[in-house]
Write a protein that holds these residues in place. Structure first.
Motif, PDB file in Angstrom:
ATOM      1  N   ASN A  45      31.392 139.427  29.834  1.00 43.79           N
ATOM      2  CA  ASN A  45      31.763 138.278  29.008  1.00 43.79           C
ATOM      3  C   ASN A  45      30.664 137.236  28.897  1.00 43.79           C
ATOM      4  N   ARG A  46      29.848 137.064  29.956  1.00 40.78           N
ATOM      5  CA  ARG A  46      28.787 136.054  29.877  1.00 40.78           C
ATOM      6  C   ARG A  46      27.751 136.452  28.829  1.00 40.78           C
ATOM      7  N   THR A  66      34.224 131.663  37.497  1.00 42.26           N
ATOM      8  CA  THR A  66      33.538 132.364  36.415  1.00 42.26           C
ATOM      9  C   THR A  66      32.248 133.003  36.910  1.00 42.26           C
ATOM     10  N   THR A 124      33.315 138.691  33.911  1.00 41.41           N
ATOM     11  CA  THR A 124      32.257 137.842  33.391  1.00 41.41           C
ATOM     12  C   THR A 124      30.916 138.559  33.331  1.00 41.41           C
ATOM     13  N   TYR A 184      29.194 135.557  25.572  1.00 46.36           N
ATOM     14  CA  TYR A 184      29.203 134.099  25.452  1.00 46.36           C
ATOM     15  C   TYR A 184      27.825 133.556  25.085  1.00 46.36           C
ATOM     16  N   ALA A 240      33.703 136.449  38.848  1.00 44.83           N
ATOM     17  CA  ALA A 240      34.700 137.335  38.249  1.00 44.83           C
ATOM     18  C   ALA A 240      34.008 138.561  37.658  1.00 44.83           C
ATOM     19  N   GLN A 264      25.078 139.018  37.311  1.00 47.93           N
ATOM     20  CA  GLN A 264      25.171 138.402  35.989  1.00 47.93           C
ATOM     21  C   GLN A 264      23.807 137.914  35.527  1.00 47.93           C
ATOM     22  N   TYR A 315      32.178 126.141  39.156  1.00 45.21           N
ATOM     23  CA  TYR A 315      31.543 127.313  38.563  1.00 45.21           C
ATOM     24  C   TYR A 315      31.836 128.606  39.316  1.00 45.21           C
TER      25      TYR A 315
END
Length: 285
Positions: free
Chosen positions: A99-100, A90, A96, A103, A93, A36, A87
């Motif tokens: 999705n991050r 999230t 994410t 976001y 996953a 991520q 944390y």
């Protein structure tokens, strides 16, 4: 089981560098999958390279499509339950991974993590192109990432005799003896060609046609189906024209996505699995 003593990995600093610039505290970052964090870094670089402010598309339906199939960081945290905190879920996953990005940049379009093994990032690009052709958003971010943190995959692939004992990938060669696992990532920003031209964007390439299929039943689950792969290639070329016109033609039945800017982080060699297609798409810095 064959012994394998080689891999291609990212510099350790790219795995763990802070991400305060995108609003993540060091306390949270410690629980977040390095994949991520690497995607965030490449996404920021991609937008900067394209001359886009982070707020340019805030609140709009920009889509995000990310290919990934490594869940090593989740496995490592599961082995140390005392380290879990608010944390963790999230942070590991799979969803994410995409999705991050949505976001952080406040993008409201489709946001999907794709796992189709080695083709993951290419399928992500395909999905992004379909998204744009359908007119569902002004742009799409597509890419893939792969960070290796667990010996599980090495042991399993070695047991299946899939890894190269000589430590070299030799794709399409008679001397090929397996693959070399590697880390890497890549992100590309896509817009419809007409929009990119109207906005005066620097265009690195044009994607005229994409496609996807499955091999179906073969002699083994991990074995290819040359006929199915040939059929897909013919289908894509029929829609996009010859290899030469695929890159040059302006004739098409739907707006062609323009490759506005690519960014990648990749070692010098090796097979970076779900990140392969986008990790090999580089631009000069």
């Amino acid at each position: 089981m064959r012994a394998v003593d080689r891999e291609a990995e990212l510099d350790q600093r790219r795995r763990v560098r802070p991400v305060l610039a995108v609003g993540m505290s060091p306390h949270e970052a410690a629980q977040v999958d390095p994949q991520q964090r690497l995607l965030l870094e490449m996404a920021v670089e991609t937008l900067y390279d394209a001359g886009m402010c982070r707020d340019t598309w805030a609140g709009t339906d920009v889509g995000v499509f990310v290919g990934a199939s490594s869940y090593d960081y989740s496995d490592l945290q599961a082995a140390r339950l005392a380290t879990l905190n608010a944390y963790t879920m999230t942070g590991v996953a799979a969803a994410t991974l995409a999705n991050r990005l949505s976001y952080v940049f406040d993008w409201h379009g489709e946001s999907v993590a794709v796992d189709t093994a080695c083709s993951s990032s290419l399928i992500a690009v395909h999905r992004a192109c379909e998204y744009l052709r359908a007119g569902r958003g002004p742009a799409a971010l597509a890419g893939g990432v792969n960070v290796l943190l667990n010996p599980f995959g090495y042991i399993g692939f070695s047991a299946a005799t899939m890894l190269s004992p000589t430590g070299r990938c030799r794709a399409f060669s008679a001397a090929a003896d397996g693959l070399v696992r590697s880390e890497g990532g890549g992100v590309i920003l896509l817009k419809r060609l007409g929009d990119a031209l109207a906005d005066g964007d620097r265009i690195h390439g044009t994607i005229v046609a994409t496609g996807a299929n499955c091999d179906g039943r073969t002699r083994g689950l991990a074995l290819p189906n040359p006929r199915a792969q040939e059929a897909l290639l013919r289908s894509v070329y029929d829609r996009g024209g010859s290899i030469r016109t695929t890159w040059c033609t302006s004739r098409r039945t739907a707006p062609a996505p323009a490759l506005v800017t690519p960014r990648s982080a990749r070692p010098s060699d090796g097979h970076s699995a779900p990140a392969v297609p986008t990790a090999t798409c580089r631009s000069d810095r």
